[in-house]
Design an enzyme around this catalytic site. Sequence first.
Site, PDB file in Angstrom:
ATOM      1  NE  ARG A  80      -8.641  -0.156  16.133  1.00 53.74           N
ATOM      2  CZ  ARG A  80      -8.725  -0.828  14.989  1.00 53.74           C
ATOM      3  NH1 ARG A  80      -7.823  -0.670  14.046  1.00 53.74           N
ATOM      4  NH2 ARG A  80      -9.730  -1.662  14.775  1.00 53.74           N
ATOM      5  CE  LYS A  81      -8.253   3.130   8.999  1.00 53.69           C
ATOM      6  NZ  LYS A  81      -9.187   2.495   8.011  1.00 53.69           N
ATOM      7  N   GLY A 130     -16.857  -5.753   1.847  1.00 51.95           N
ATOM      8  CA  GLY A 130     -16.916  -7.187   2.105  1.00 51.95           C
ATOM      9  C   GLY A 130     -17.177  -7.605   3.539  1.00 51.95           C
ATOM     10  CB  CYS A 186     -12.425  -0.944   3.287  1.00 50.58           C
ATOM     11  SG  CYS A 186     -11.656  -1.694   4.729  1.00 50.58           S
ATOM     12  N   GLY A 187     -15.188  -0.055   1.871  1.00 52.78           N
ATOM     13  CA  GLY A 187     -15.874   0.405   0.650  1.00 52.78           C
ATOM     14  C   GLY A 187     -16.922   1.475   0.937  1.00 52.78           C
ATOM     15  NE  ARG A 218      -3.707   0.415   2.568  1.00 55.07           N
ATOM     16  CZ  ARG A 218      -4.424   0.108   3.656  1.00 55.07           C
ATOM     17  NH1 ARG A 218      -4.086   0.594   4.830  1.00 55.07           N
ATOM     18  NH2 ARG A 218      -5.463  -0.695   3.564  1.00 55.07           N
TER      19      ARG A 218
HETATM   20 FE1  SRM Z   1      -9.740  -0.548   5.212  1.00 50.35          FE
HETATM   21  C1  SRM Z   1      -8.594  -2.853   7.399  1.00 50.35           C
HETATM   22  C2  SRM Z   1      -8.539  -2.274   2.639  1.00 50.35           C
HETATM   23  C3  SRM Z   1     -10.213   2.156   3.232  1.00 50.35           C
HETATM   24  C4  SRM Z   1     -11.807   0.787   7.584  1.00 50.35           C
HETATM   25  N1  SRM Z   1      -8.670  -2.230   5.055  1.00 50.35           N
HETATM   26  C5  SRM Z   1      -8.277  -3.018   6.085  1.00 50.35           C
HETATM   27  C6  SRM Z   1      -7.318  -4.103   5.596  1.00 50.35           C
HETATM   28  C7  SRM Z   1      -5.934  -3.567   5.781  1.00 50.35           C
HETATM   29  C8  SRM Z   1      -7.485  -5.411   6.357  1.00 50.35           C
HETATM   30  C9  SRM Z   1      -6.443  -6.434   6.025  1.00 50.35           C
HETATM   31  O1  SRM Z   1      -5.364  -6.416   6.603  1.00 50.35           O
HETATM   32  O2  SRM Z   1      -6.720  -7.263   5.164  1.00 50.35           O
HETATM   33  C10 SRM Z   1      -7.761  -4.194   4.116  1.00 50.35           C
HETATM   34  C11 SRM Z   1      -6.703  -4.634   3.133  1.00 50.35           C
HETATM   35  C12 SRM Z   1      -7.318  -5.581   2.120  1.00 50.35           C
HETATM   36  C13 SRM Z   1      -6.521  -5.669   0.865  1.00 50.35           C
HETATM   37  O3  SRM Z   1      -5.776  -6.650   0.673  1.00 50.35           O
HETATM   38  O4  SRM Z   1      -6.695  -4.800   0.023  1.00 50.35           O
HETATM   39  C14 SRM Z   1      -8.342  -2.815   3.893  1.00 50.35           C
HETATM   40  N2  SRM Z   1      -9.328  -0.100   3.320  1.00 50.35           N
HETATM   41  C15 SRM Z   1      -8.932  -0.987   2.373  1.00 50.35           C
HETATM   42  C16 SRM Z   1      -8.979  -0.378   0.982  1.00 50.35           C
HETATM   43  C17 SRM Z   1      -7.907  -0.910   0.048  1.00 50.35           C
HETATM   44  C18 SRM Z   1     -10.381  -0.617   0.376  1.00 50.35           C
HETATM   45  C19 SRM Z   1     -10.461  -0.341  -1.117  1.00 50.35           C
HETATM   46  O5  SRM Z   1     -10.639  -1.321  -1.845  1.00 50.35           O
HETATM   47  O6  SRM Z   1     -10.310   0.804  -1.530  1.00 50.35           O
HETATM   48  C20 SRM Z   1      -8.857   1.109   1.353  1.00 50.35           C
HETATM   49  C21 SRM Z   1      -7.436   1.562   1.457  1.00 50.35           C
HETATM   50  C22 SRM Z   1      -7.317   3.029   1.701  1.00 50.35           C
HETATM   51  C23 SRM Z   1      -5.879   3.506   1.681  1.00 50.35           C
HETATM   52  O7  SRM Z   1      -5.403   3.789   0.577  1.00 50.35           O
HETATM   53  O8  SRM Z   1      -5.270   3.578   2.750  1.00 50.35           O
HETATM   54  C24 SRM Z   1      -9.509   1.101   2.737  1.00 50.35           C
HETATM   55  N3  SRM Z   1     -10.750   1.198   5.401  1.00 50.35           N
HETATM   56  C25 SRM Z   1     -10.913   2.136   4.427  1.00 50.35           C
HETATM   57  C26 SRM Z   1     -11.918   3.078   4.806  1.00 50.35           C
HETATM   58  C27 SRM Z   1     -12.457   4.203   3.937  1.00 50.35           C
HETATM   59  C28 SRM Z   1     -11.827   5.539   4.144  1.00 50.35           C
HETATM   60  O9  SRM Z   1     -10.767   5.666   4.762  1.00 50.35           O
HETATM   61  O10 SRM Z   1     -12.421   6.485   3.652  1.00 50.35           O
HETATM   62  C29 SRM Z   1     -12.389   2.684   6.061  1.00 50.35           C
HETATM   63  C30 SRM Z   1     -13.532   3.327   6.874  1.00 50.35           C
HETATM   64  C31 SRM Z   1     -13.153   4.663   7.388  1.00 50.35           C
HETATM   65  C32 SRM Z   1     -12.403   4.636   8.682  1.00 50.35           C
HETATM   66  O11 SRM Z   1     -11.379   3.961   8.794  1.00 50.35           O
HETATM   67  O12 SRM Z   1     -12.841   5.313   9.594  1.00 50.35           O
HETATM   68  C33 SRM Z   1     -11.642   1.500   6.420  1.00 50.35           C
HETATM   69  N4  SRM Z   1     -10.112  -0.940   7.176  1.00 50.35           N
HETATM   70  C34 SRM Z   1     -11.042  -0.316   7.951  1.00 50.35           C
HETATM   71  C35 SRM Z   1     -11.103  -0.971   9.230  1.00 50.35           C
HETATM   72  C36 SRM Z   1     -12.022  -0.579  10.420  1.00 50.35           C
HETATM   73  C37 SRM Z   1     -11.333   0.443  11.261  1.00 50.35           C
HETATM   74  C38 SRM Z   1     -11.830   0.523  12.666  1.00 50.35           C
HETATM   75  O13 SRM Z   1     -11.640   1.571  13.302  1.00 50.35           O
HETATM   76  O14 SRM Z   1     -12.358  -0.460  13.205  1.00 50.35           O
HETATM   77  C39 SRM Z   1     -10.171  -2.037   9.179  1.00 50.35           C
HETATM   78  C40 SRM Z   1      -9.854  -3.057  10.279  1.00 50.35           C
HETATM   79  C41 SRM Z   1      -8.901  -2.524  11.284  1.00 50.35           C
HETATM   80  O15 SRM Z   1      -8.260  -1.491  11.090  1.00 50.35           O
HETATM   81  O16 SRM Z   1      -8.773  -3.202  12.304  1.00 50.35           O
HETATM   82  C42 SRM Z   1      -9.579  -1.988   7.867  1.00 50.35           C
HETATM   83 FE1  SF4 Z   2     -13.617  -5.908   5.024  1.00 52.27          FE
HETATM   84 FE2  SF4 Z   2     -12.033  -3.894   4.295  1.00 52.27          FE
HETATM   85 FE3  SF4 Z   2     -11.398  -6.397   3.673  1.00 52.27          FE
HETATM   86 FE4  SF4 Z   2     -13.416  -5.164   2.442  1.00 52.27          FE
HETATM   87  S1  SF4 Z   2     -11.225  -4.636   2.321  1.00 52.27           S
HETATM   88  S2  SF4 Z   2     -13.452  -7.225   3.212  1.00 52.27           S
HETATM   89  S3  SF4 Z   2     -14.313  -4.007   4.147  1.00 52.27           S
HETATM   90  S4  SF4 Z   2     -11.504  -5.463   5.728  1.00 52.27           S
END
Ligand code: SRM
Ligand code: SF4
Length: 515
Positions: free
Chosen positions: A182-183, A441, A446-447, A68
């Site tokens: 946290r993030k 998903g 994240c979506g 990333r």
């Molecule tokens: Fe996300 C965790 C993908 C935007 C909330 N997110 C993850 C992980 C890293 C989990 C993992 O380790 O597998 C996902 C990686 C999957 C992969 O292989 O791609 C993942 N998040 C994504 C992306 C790629 C979705 C997409 O297809 O676009 C986005 C990457 C953004 C970037 O460039 O950094 C992405 N994630 C978001 C957003 C949207 C936003 O930021 O506008 C959110 C909701 C907003 C927020 O965070 O407040 C989001 N992701 C989460 C969470 C829940 C956070 C929480 O506080 O509980 C997790 C799980 C965690 O962090 O424990 C997570």
């Molecule tokens: Fe869940 Fe984020 Fe993985 Fe999508 S990319 S399946 S919302 S953790």
Amino acid sequence: MTSTLEQTTKLNKFEKLKAEKDGLAVQTEIEEFARIGWEAMDETDRDHRLKWLGVFFRPVTPGKFMLRLRMPSGVITSEQMRVLAEIVQRYGDDGNADITTRQNLQLRGIRLEDVPDIFRRMEQVGLTSVQSGMDNVRNITGSPVAGLDADELYDTRELVKQVQDMITNNSEGNPEFTNLPRKFNIAIAGCRDNSVHAEINDIAFVPAFKKDETQDETFGFNVLVGGFFSAKRCEAAIPLNVWVKPHQVVAICRAILEVYRDNGLRANRQKSRLMWLIDEWGMDKFRSEVENQMGETLEAEAEKDEILWDKRDHIGVYPQKQAGFNYVGLNVPIGRLYANDMFELARLAEVYGKGEIRLTVEQNLIIPYISDSRIDAFLAEPLLERFSIEPAPLTRALVSCTGAQFCNFALIETKNRALALVKELEAELTFTKPVRIHWTGCPNSCGQPQVADIGLMGTKARKDGKMVEGVDLYMGGKVGKDAEVGTCVQKGIPCEDLKPLLRDLLIDKFGAEAL
Ligand code: SRM
Ligand code: SF4
């Protein structure tokens, strides 16, 4: 007095691993990891600490990592795109790149043995992936048409870059901010249409004017804080009741991060995002702690902000503020790029533009600086048959998270299913306007299903006594002016029953008509 060891044993798994060894420490070990290989690595380093470098072990595809990046304001040059294309090309069918919902790119198929060399090549072209995962600040978003849009109020690109540089120590890595509770998400908006989804960020800067002593209007930002989505709770950001001038943006980001780092709740990962601290303290105390940290009293927020428009998707051809030039927004279905696409985009941006590409939070891209005289030739390029400037109305606004293909949190497959379903619906219905459908998903969101017209969140559903892949349905998300976070209106819909349900919804609520 409690010993450090006793304190450590009471910590949750993630606090413990950070206390034992800072995530960024793996920076000096990456050559060694590459030498011994992922199977021989310490599991905590591999599964968690590597994320501090933006390198994600994928349990779904062991040995094929995700990388990333950081892409402030979603700006990428042709040269950078070409380097990333070369990186993923090497991995054949395993290699691709996804445009993310934070205006960023994630590369797939990465082998650990290549990472040191990949980092060197990225550094040569000014790219970094440092601190892009785990308890760090994510990619900082800004308007994708900053510096191009005739109606923008402020070109935020430099500010976004400065904030990133402060947090990452100019991409070197910055131990000051590698152990947040946290993030953390930051967005800076300089346009009138809230192109960054300000409301879903931990800190958001939205444009707002104030009158000075001479009654002249001064530009600045109202600051919102605490927006986030998580599996347990989703909140829109709320006013900090502070207005800052552009030159104060970096300092207030630093102060908020320091206050959060030093006081944020760490016991329960589900209650560690910034809003939980604001809840505990109340906004007045939070604001005064931020002011103390900055060492200055901040002005109260401006009465109104300048987010006055509906959100634009930028797909199509638009004149720039630079006379004679246009930016062209291309729809990239579900944000997925392959090496050949990336080489071709780099070429197009060089031949027709000035070697620059912009990414959007809708997982699409923009090529700016195409002169009026070159537009027709550009639009005739074969890549635009797939990355269209006139996509069908559902494809146009479709967003999807990674889903089960690569993400181990996923409860369902998302990207491919999302695309197939909108194609089927587009074949049966006509539309008067795009309808924004977002797939995610799992409840991590994240979506961003909560910002969509129709949001679909993966879950397990019951059908004929069996557990099957399903979705919870979200509605009411509003973007742009008066943005609102949508809520769940129906739970547990089996994916196989989704098409007729969406068809009816599109007809009843969004003016679609059967063909
Ligand atoms: Fe996300 C965790 C993908 C935007 C909330 N997110 C993850 C992980 C890293 C989990 C993992 O380790 O597998 C996902 C990686 C999957 C992969 O292989 O791609 C993942 N998040 C994504 C992306 C790629 C979705 C997409 O297809 O676009 C986005 C990457 C953004 C970037 O460039 O950094 C992405 N994630 C978001 C957003 C949207 C936003 O930021 O506008 C959110 C909701 C907003 C927020 O965070 O407040 C989001 N992701 C989460 C969470 C829940 C956070 C929480 O506080 O509980 C997790 C799980 C965690 O962090 O424990 C997570
Ligand atoms: Fe869940 Fe984020 Fe993985 Fe999508 S990319 S399946 S919302 S953790």
